[in-house]
Design a protein around this motif. Sequence first.
Motif, PDB file in Angstrom:
ATOM      1  N   PHE A   1     -29.102  31.128 -61.621  1.00 11.64           N
ATOM      2  CA  PHE A   1     -27.988  30.790 -60.735  1.00 11.64           C
ATOM      3  C   PHE A   1     -27.505  29.373 -61.001  1.00 11.64           C
ATOM      4  N   TYR A   2     -28.439  28.418 -61.070  1.00 12.60           N
ATOM      5  CA  TYR A   2     -28.035  27.023 -61.240  1.00 12.60           C
ATOM      6  C   TYR A   2     -27.612  26.699 -62.670  1.00 12.60           C
ATOM      7  N   LEU A   3     -28.195  27.375 -63.648  1.00 11.81           N
ATOM      8  CA  LEU A   3     -27.740  27.158 -65.016  1.00 11.81           C
ATOM      9  C   LEU A   3     -26.307  27.661 -65.189  1.00 11.81           C
ATOM     10  N   ARG A   4     -25.984  28.755 -64.526  1.00  9.21           N
ATOM     11  CA  ARG A   4     -24.615  29.244 -64.589  1.00  9.21           C
ATOM     12  C   ARG A   4     -23.668  28.309 -63.844  1.00  9.21           C
ATOM     13  N   LEU A   5     -24.124  27.753 -62.717  1.00 14.11           N
ATOM     14  CA  LEU A   5     -23.304  26.755 -62.019  1.00 14.11           C
ATOM     15  C   LEU A   5     -22.972  25.596 -62.945  1.00 14.11           C
ATOM     16  N   ALA A   6     -23.979  25.140 -63.687  1.00 14.00           N
ATOM     17  CA  ALA A   6     -23.774  24.017 -64.594  1.00 14.00           C
ATOM     18  C   ALA A   6     -22.695  24.332 -65.624  1.00 14.00           C
ATOM     19  N   ASP A   7     -22.720  25.536 -66.154  1.00 16.45           N
ATOM     20  CA  ASP A   7     -21.817  25.890 -67.248  1.00 16.45           C
ATOM     21  C   ASP A   7     -20.437  26.332 -66.794  1.00 16.45           C
ATOM     22  N   GLU A   8     -20.333  26.913 -65.591  1.00 19.21           N
ATOM     23  CA  GLU A   8     -19.099  27.609 -65.239  1.00 19.21           C
ATOM     24  C   GLU A   8     -18.432  27.161 -63.943  1.00 19.21           C
ATOM     25  N   ALA A   9     -19.152  26.569 -63.001  1.00 17.54           N
ATOM     26  CA  ALA A   9     -18.571  26.295 -61.682  1.00 17.54           C
ATOM     27  C   ALA A   9     -17.825  24.960 -61.658  1.00 17.54           C
ATOM     28  N   PRO A  10     -16.565  24.954 -61.204  1.00 16.46           N
ATOM     29  CA  PRO A  10     -15.778  23.716 -61.139  1.00 16.46           C
ATOM     30  C   PRO A  10     -16.079  22.917 -59.866  1.00 16.46           C
ATOM     31  N   VAL A  11     -17.313  22.414 -59.773  1.00 16.57           N
ATOM     32  CA  VAL A  11     -17.741  21.631 -58.615  1.00 16.57           C
ATOM     33  C   VAL A  11     -18.219  20.268 -59.088  1.00 16.57           C
ATOM     34  N   GLU A  12     -18.195  19.295 -58.171  1.00 17.66           N
ATOM     35  CA  GLU A  12     -18.588  17.933 -58.555  1.00 17.66           C
ATOM     36  C   GLU A  12     -20.047  17.618 -58.248  1.00 17.66           C
TER      37      GLU A  12
ATOM     38  N   MET B   1      -9.515  16.450 -53.289  1.00 18.74           N
ATOM     39  CA  MET B   1     -10.678  16.941 -52.544  1.00 18.74           C
ATOM     40  C   MET B   1     -11.686  17.550 -53.525  1.00 18.74           C
ATOM     41  N   GLU B   2     -12.965  17.184 -53.360  1.00 17.64           N
ATOM     42  CA  GLU B   2     -14.015  17.673 -54.244  1.00 17.64           C
ATOM     43  C   GLU B   2     -14.754  18.854 -53.621  1.00 17.64           C
ATOM     44  N   LEU B   3     -15.618  19.473 -54.433  1.00 18.68           N
ATOM     45  CA  LEU B   3     -16.453  20.581 -53.983  1.00 18.68           C
ATOM     46  C   LEU B   3     -17.920  20.249 -54.181  1.00 18.68           C
ATOM     47  N   THR B   4     -18.714  20.523 -53.161  1.00 20.69           N
ATOM     48  CA  THR B   4     -20.161  20.323 -53.208  1.00 20.69           C
ATOM     49  C   THR B   4     -20.849  21.659 -52.976  1.00 20.69           C
ATOM     50  N   VAL B   5     -21.832  21.970 -53.807  1.00 18.45           N
ATOM     51  CA  VAL B   5     -22.672  23.144 -53.570  1.00 18.45           C
ATOM     52  C   VAL B   5     -23.886  22.682 -52.780  1.00 18.45           C
ATOM     53  N   GLY B   6     -24.018  23.171 -51.558  1.00 20.08           N
ATOM     54  CA  GLY B   6     -25.152  22.798 -50.730  1.00 20.08           C
ATOM     55  C   GLY B   6     -26.435  23.452 -51.213  1.00 20.08           C
ATOM     56  N   PRO B   7     -27.574  23.090 -50.632  1.00 22.91           N
ATOM     57  CA  PRO B   7     -28.841  23.698 -51.032  1.00 22.91           C
ATOM     58  C   PRO B   7     -28.886  25.177 -50.685  1.00 22.91           C
ATOM     59  N   ASN B   8     -29.531  25.956 -51.535  1.00 27.47           N
ATOM     60  CA  ASN B   8     -29.696  27.376 -51.267  1.00 27.47           C
ATOM     61  C   ASN B   8     -30.566  27.546 -50.027  1.00 27.47           C
ATOM     62  N   GLN B   9     -30.050  28.266 -49.040  1.00 27.25           N
ATOM     63  CA  GLN B   9     -30.794  28.443 -47.793  1.00 27.25           C
ATOM     64  C   GLN B   9     -31.804  29.585 -47.862  1.00 27.25           C
ATOM     65  N   PHE B  10     -31.738  30.400 -48.923  1.00 31.77           N
ATOM     66  CA  PHE B  10     -32.498  31.642 -48.943  1.00 31.77           C
ATOM     67  C   PHE B  10     -33.617  31.602 -49.987  1.00 31.77           C
ATOM     68  N   PHE B  11     -34.470  32.633 -49.958  1.00 34.86           N
ATOM     69  CA  PHE B  11     -35.601  32.721 -50.877  1.00 34.86           C
ATOM     70  C   PHE B  11     -35.302  33.758 -51.943  1.00 34.86           C
ATOM     71  N   TRP B  12     -35.104  33.281 -53.164  1.00 37.57           N
ATOM     72  CA  TRP B  12     -34.799  34.141 -54.295  1.00 37.57           C
ATOM     73  C   TRP B  12     -35.931  34.093 -55.307  1.00 37.57           C
ATOM     74  N   ASP B  13     -36.023  35.131 -56.118  1.00 38.15           N
ATOM     75  CA  ASP B  13     -36.944  35.140 -57.247  1.00 38.15           C
ATOM     76  C   ASP B  13     -36.676  33.912 -58.123  1.00 38.15           C
ATOM     77  N   ALA B  14     -37.737  33.317 -58.663  1.00 39.70           N
ATOM     78  CA  ALA B  14     -37.600  32.068 -59.413  1.00 39.70           C
ATOM     79  C   ALA B  14     -36.659  32.200 -60.612  1.00 39.70           C
ATOM     80  N   ALA B  15     -36.715  33.329 -61.297  1.00 37.47           N
ATOM     81  CA  ALA B  15     -35.841  33.526 -62.457  1.00 37.47           C
ATOM     82  C   ALA B  15     -34.379  33.610 -62.024  1.00 37.47           C
ATOM     83  N   ILE B  16     -34.137  34.282 -60.911  1.00 33.00           N
ATOM     84  CA  ILE B  16     -32.775  34.377 -60.379  1.00 33.00           C
ATOM     85  C   ILE B  16     -32.293  33.003 -59.946  1.00 33.00           C
TER      86      ILE B  16
END
Length: 306
Positions: free
Chosen positions: A20-31, A1-16
């Motif tokens: 967030f996504y750069l850290r996902l790329a480096d650290e999150a075990p998702v496909e 079974m794989e893992l998918t990160v869905g689209p962010n539903q909320f409004f965050w500061d652009a830098a945050i």
Amino acid sequence: MELTVGPNQFFWDAAIWRDFYLRLADEAPVETVVLGELVCSKRLPFYQVHFPEVVERLQAAGKTVAMTSLALITLKRERKLTAELADMGLEVEVNDLSTMAHLAPDTAFSVGPLVNVYNEGTLGWLAARGATRICLPPELPLSSIATLAKAATIPIEVWGWGRLPLAISGRCYHARLHDRAKDNCQFVCGDDPDGRAVDTLDGQPFLAVNGVQTLSASCANAAYQVPGLREAGVASLRLSPQSEGFVSLCGLFRELIDGKIDAETLSAKALPQAPGGRYADGFLTGIAGVDWSGDQATAQHHIARA
């Protein structure tokens, strides 16, 4: 079974958002990671400049990247933005069926949980039209999921974590709450990075709002249902982004799927940062959406020990 990160539903500061996504790329075990704006097109210009960097980093990490459509496309500007999605060279996740009018007949796409795929006929039609993956609506019970997964010729995904998307409106709840017009909202939804809780008049948790979106008050958590979902033939679980602890959460779900921890352990570790501070998986069990299997499991555990 794989893992998918869905689209962010909320409004965050652009830098945050970027970090967030750069850290996902480096650290999150998702496909798979789905980017883009699902809720309000007015938010998009704040962070879309980071798309090229984020996409490149995610792909370099071996992750599949898709771009979501809006959940409700109404304005000429939004139709133009939707048409441009297909030009990005990435998989488009359809969350409003009008998106398909902008996709060439031979273009592969995926289908998000806001499209009402409730029966085999709809599923088959979407697959024939070019869908390569379908995330089923989160309100379906496990019995219906099993029926659809058995009939499917493409991978089926199910909502695994996060506030459930319940509705999209033409009215902005956040703007109205602060006595502002929708066109002059001043992006007040950014003050609530995981949605704003809405209680009943007698103080009971009821819903959450996120701009024009209505969400569940509790955090959906499918951990206890993973064995049943796997047996039903579900290929992937969808995890919805939250402002705190999300990379760790992805790791917990990977350990659960790999059999290294159990649902009770995951749920206990993730609860402090779960939006709403409580869980639900009642849509999957087919009783009431607000119900939580963990309560039953804990009760049975205490009975067994007694």
